[in-house]
Design a protein around this motif. Structure first.
Motif, mmCIF file in Angstrom:
data_model
loop_
_atom_site.group_PDB
_atom_site.id
_atom_site.type_symbol
_atom_site.label_atom_id
_atom_site.label_comp_id
_atom_site.label_asym_id
_atom_site.label_seq_id
_atom_site.Cartn_x
_atom_site.Cartn_y
_atom_site.Cartn_z
ATOM 1 N N PRO A 1 0.819 -1.223 0.000
ATOM 2 C CA PRO A 1 0.000 0.000 0.000
ATOM 3 C C PRO A 1 0.852 1.272 0.000
ATOM 4 O O PRO A 1 0.531 2.241 -0.681
ATOM 5 C CB PRO A 1 -0.829 -0.118 1.284
ATOM 6 C CG PRO A 1 -0.913 -1.582 1.536
ATOM 7 C CD PRO A 1 0.411 -2.134 1.080
ATOM 8 N N LEU A 2 1.949 1.265 0.744
ATOM 9 C CA LEU A 2 2.855 2.410 0.783
ATOM 10 C C LEU A 2 3.462 2.661 -0.596
ATOM 11 O O LEU A 2 3.537 3.800 -1.062
ATOM 12 C CB LEU A 2 3.954 2.168 1.818
ATOM 13 C CG LEU A 2 4.985 3.268 2.033
ATOM 14 C CD1 LEU A 2 4.316 4.563 2.456
ATOM 15 C CD2 LEU A 2 5.997 2.828 3.078
ATOM 16 N N PHE A 3 3.875 1.586 -1.263
ATOM 17 C CA PHE A 3 4.433 1.690 -2.608
ATOM 18 C C PHE A 3 3.392 2.270 -3.573
ATOM 19 O O PHE A 3 3.686 3.189 -4.339
ATOM 20 C CB PHE A 3 4.906 0.304 -3.082
ATOM 21 C CG PHE A 3 5.458 0.309 -4.471
ATOM 22 C CD1 PHE A 3 6.718 0.828 -4.732
ATOM 23 C CD2 PHE A 3 4.712 -0.209 -5.520
ATOM 24 C CE1 PHE A 3 7.228 0.834 -6.017
ATOM 25 C CE2 PHE A 3 5.211 -0.205 -6.810
ATOM 26 C CZ PHE A 3 6.477 0.310 -7.065
ATOM 27 N N ALA A 4 2.166 1.746 -3.527
ATOM 28 C CA ALA A 4 1.099 2.215 -4.431
ATOM 29 C C ALA A 4 0.762 3.681 -4.156
ATOM 30 O O ALA A 4 0.564 4.468 -5.089
ATOM 31 C CB ALA A 4 -0.143 1.339 -4.273
ATOM 32 N N PHE A 5 0.693 4.062 -2.889
ATOM 33 C CA PHE A 5 0.402 5.450 -2.521
ATOM 34 C C PHE A 5 1.497 6.378 -3.040
ATOM 35 O O PHE A 5 1.219 7.427 -3.628
ATOM 36 C CB PHE A 5 0.286 5.551 -0.993
ATOM 37 C CG PHE A 5 -0.072 6.914 -0.487
ATOM 38 C CD1 PHE A 5 -1.370 7.387 -0.590
ATOM 39 C CD2 PHE A 5 0.880 7.720 0.121
ATOM 40 C CE1 PHE A 5 -1.713 8.647 -0.104
ATOM 41 C CE2 PHE A 5 0.551 8.979 0.608
ATOM 42 C CZ PHE A 5 -0.753 9.442 0.499
ATOM 43 N N ASN A 6 2.749 5.989 -2.859
ATOM 44 C CA ASN A 6 3.876 6.811 -3.303
ATOM 45 C C ASN A 6 3.911 6.917 -4.832
ATOM 46 O O ASN A 6 4.184 7.988 -5.374
ATOM 47 C CB ASN A 6 5.189 6.252 -2.761
ATOM 48 C CG ASN A 6 6.268 7.304 -2.688
ATOM 49 O OD1 ASN A 6 5.987 8.486 -2.508
ATOM 50 N ND2 ASN A 6 7.497 6.895 -2.831
ATOM 51 N N ILE A 7 3.632 5.829 -5.532
ATOM 52 C CA ILE A 7 3.582 5.870 -7.000
ATOM 53 C C ILE A 7 2.462 6.802 -7.452
ATOM 54 O O ILE A 7 2.626 7.582 -8.402
ATOM 55 C CB ILE A 7 3.396 4.456 -7.592
ATOM 56 C CG1 ILE A 7 4.634 3.603 -7.320
ATOM 57 C CG2 ILE A 7 3.097 4.514 -9.087
ATOM 58 C CD1 ILE A 7 5.901 4.109 -7.975
ATOM 59 N N GLY A 8 1.334 6.772 -6.765
ATOM 60 C CA GLY A 8 0.236 7.696 -7.079
ATOM 61 C C GLY A 8 0.660 9.142 -6.922
ATOM 62 O O GLY A 8 0.336 10.001 -7.758
ATOM 63 N N ILE A 9 1.414 9.434 -5.857
ATOM 64 C CA ILE A 9 1.938 10.792 -5.646
ATOM 65 C C ILE A 9 2.857 11.180 -6.803
ATOM 66 O O ILE A 9 2.754 12.278 -7.352
ATOM 67 C CB ILE A 9 2.699 10.879 -4.303
ATOM 68 C CG1 ILE A 9 1.730 10.805 -3.127
ATOM 69 C CG2 ILE A 9 3.516 12.168 -4.230
ATOM 70 C CD1 ILE A 9 2.412 10.682 -1.774
#
Length: 194
Positions: free
Chosen positions: A134-142
């Protein structure tokens, strides 16, 4: 909200949502001093910002470093204001702020502060023990949202300089001045608890 696409979308929204305009404003102010021909330098400075905020986002999300949201809410507009002032000073070729390495250092350092703000948003969404994906996906979204904003910014700059034949100094002055003024308002509201 436990699937990865929702974390990506929330990361994206954290940058492109007009209600999250503090980070949007920082990215635009950060890019204001650069000309269209300096697109590689823009990518490097955005990467420096990304490295900074990714580091503190990860460390804070993993509870390795604490984040005080009241202090962060005051520091974010301060980063915008300093960047705006550095942009104006940058036009003086004899200024110490005209050194590209200093600009990258500023972007990296201020990215650390913005990452703490991203982390508080991320922690609010997190349910469960699995934090890495989830952290990876959130950061990629940013990051994707950030690149989208930079692309839009560069399109507006192209229209201004190529079609309207506007001077880049005036563009920088306008964007940096607007960034400073809006950030000052955000800072005053944060200090007053609003």
């Amino acid at each position: 909200m436990n699937n990865l696409s929702s974390f990506f979308i929330n990361g994206w929204n954290h940058i492109v949502d007009i209600n999250a305009y503090d980070h949007l404003l920082f990215v635009m102010t950060l890019c204001a001093a650069f000309r269209l021909t300096q697109w590689k330098q823009i990518l490097v400075i955005i990467t420096a910002f990304t490295i900074g905020h990714s580091g503190t986002l990860i460390l804070s999300a993993l509870d390795i470093i604490p984040a005080n949201s009241e202090i962060i809410d005051m520091l974010i507009p301060f980063t915008i204001m300093i960047t705006a002032v550095a942009n104006i000073i940058n036009y003086d070729k004899h200024s110490k702020f005209s050194d590209t390495k200093i600009k990258y250092g500023i972007a990296l350092a201020f990215g650390l502060i913005h990452g703490l703000a991203f982390a508080s948003n991320f922690k609010f969404m997190l349910f469960g023990d699995n934090i890495i994906m989830p952290l990876f996906a959130f950061n990629i979204g940013i990051e994707v949202g950030q690149l989208f904003i930079v692309l839009l910014f560069m399109i507006f700059l192209w229209f201004y300089t190529k079609l309207i034949k506007g001077e880049h100094f005036k563009w920088n002055l306008f964007v940096s001045g607007a960034g400073f003024g809006i950030a000052a308002t955000i800072l005053i509201n944060a200090v007053n608890g609003g």
